[in-house]
Scaffold this active site. Sequence first.
Site, PDB file in Angstrom:
ATOM      1  N   HIS A  44     -46.221 -59.911 -62.506  1.00 24.01           N
ATOM      2  CA  HIS A  44     -44.940 -60.567 -62.804  1.00 24.01           C
ATOM      3  C   HIS A  44     -44.389 -60.088 -64.133  1.00 24.01           C
ATOM      4  O   HIS A  44     -45.096 -59.483 -64.940  1.00 24.01           O
ATOM      5  CB  HIS A  44     -45.074 -62.106 -62.803  1.00 24.01           C
ATOM      6  CG  HIS A  44     -46.009 -62.649 -63.848  1.00 24.01           C
ATOM      7  ND1 HIS A  44     -47.298 -63.042 -63.572  1.00 24.01           N
ATOM      8  CD2 HIS A  44     -45.847 -62.862 -65.179  1.00 24.01           C
ATOM      9  CE1 HIS A  44     -47.889 -63.475 -64.672  1.00 24.01           C
ATOM     10  NE2 HIS A  44     -47.026 -63.371 -65.668  1.00 24.01           N
ATOM     11  N   GLU A  68     -50.277 -58.766 -70.178  1.00 22.05           N
ATOM     12  CA  GLU A  68     -51.329 -59.606 -69.594  1.00 22.05           C
ATOM     13  C   GLU A  68     -51.973 -58.838 -68.443  1.00 22.05           C
ATOM     14  O   GLU A  68     -51.274 -58.167 -67.664  1.00 22.05           O
ATOM     15  CB  GLU A  68     -50.700 -60.907 -69.064  1.00 22.05           C
ATOM     16  CG  GLU A  68     -51.701 -61.854 -68.412  1.00 22.05           C
ATOM     17  CD  GLU A  68     -51.053 -63.119 -67.852  1.00 22.05           C
ATOM     18  OE1 GLU A  68     -49.806 -63.145 -67.690  1.00 22.05           O
ATOM     19  OE2 GLU A  68     -51.781 -64.086 -67.577  1.00 22.05           O
ATOM     20  N   HIS A  72     -43.538 -61.198 -71.683  1.00 20.56           N
ATOM     21  CA  HIS A  72     -44.665 -60.301 -71.420  1.00 20.56           C
ATOM     22  C   HIS A  72     -44.591 -59.717 -70.019  1.00 20.56           C
ATOM     23  O   HIS A  72     -43.834 -60.184 -69.168  1.00 20.56           O
ATOM     24  CB  HIS A  72     -46.018 -61.002 -71.645  1.00 20.56           C
ATOM     25  CG  HIS A  72     -46.361 -62.090 -70.668  1.00 20.56           C
ATOM     26  ND1 HIS A  72     -46.115 -63.430 -70.914  1.00 20.56           N
ATOM     27  CD2 HIS A  72     -46.955 -62.053 -69.446  1.00 20.56           C
ATOM     28  CE1 HIS A  72     -46.554 -64.154 -69.884  1.00 20.56           C
ATOM     29  NE2 HIS A  72     -47.061 -63.339 -68.978  1.00 20.56           N
TER      30      HIS A  72
END
Lengths: 133, 133
Positions: free
Chosen positions: A7, A129, A79
């Site tokens: 994502h 991430e 992020h």
Amino acid sequence: MISGLAHIAIVVPDLSKAAYLYKNIFGAEISDQLDLPEHGVSIIKVNLPGCLIELLHPLGPQSPIQKFLDKNPDGGMHHLCFNVNDLSIIKNATQDKIRYLNGGNPKIGMEGKPVLFIHPKDMCGTLVELEEH
Amino acid sequence: MISGLAHIAIVVPDLSKAAYLYKNIFGAEISDQLDLPEHGVSIIKVNLPGCLIELLHPLGPQSPIQKFLDKNPDGGMHHLCFNVNDLSIIKNATQDKIRYLNGGNPKIGMEGKPVLFIHPKDMCGTLVELEEH
């Protein structure tokens, strides 16, 4: 070693307004709002073809994204999250001095899966991430 | 109406170093560096499964991304680019007061295709490029 983009996380000052825009302009599918007090965020998922956007808003006084919103009151990209098969392979893949947040110890992320964050100073200013699948 | 994510654009202070990190940590395929003086950028493309990242660095004194790098000397995520079939449909899809850069007139982007940028103030702080395919 990366198996895909999980994502793109975007912090916004108004979740409903942001979700409305993505739905209205782009025809995105929008999830209901989820409150995740253990992560300090409220979230709406925006499904676009080939791409999941997670709209985030701070929840609670200890939210890890409150400072970001203070600095970026209009909101902004927070992020990128990539899928990996094995966090340890990624973590040990490089001889370079890459720092991971939380002392390099995986935590359980919002999807209930182990995650690690690379320090943005070591990734050209981008918070990345890694989510183990 | 969005047919896919075209790319994620990341401005970096050192193109070679950034490309090395994406290759070394994530196993990404890296393009050669392309200098595009007519766009004021040098670019390296980073191919990851399901995701294209464009690493950008200012080229020339009039570069449109120099101010961003001045504000974010470590680099950072600059914009998202989505594929659309028809820019005019997107542009006219909403009754909301969405402002487009360049007076709403499409320009020819770095891929040689018509592009439009949505003003980030009207898209929750995210600069969104729409590329017609």
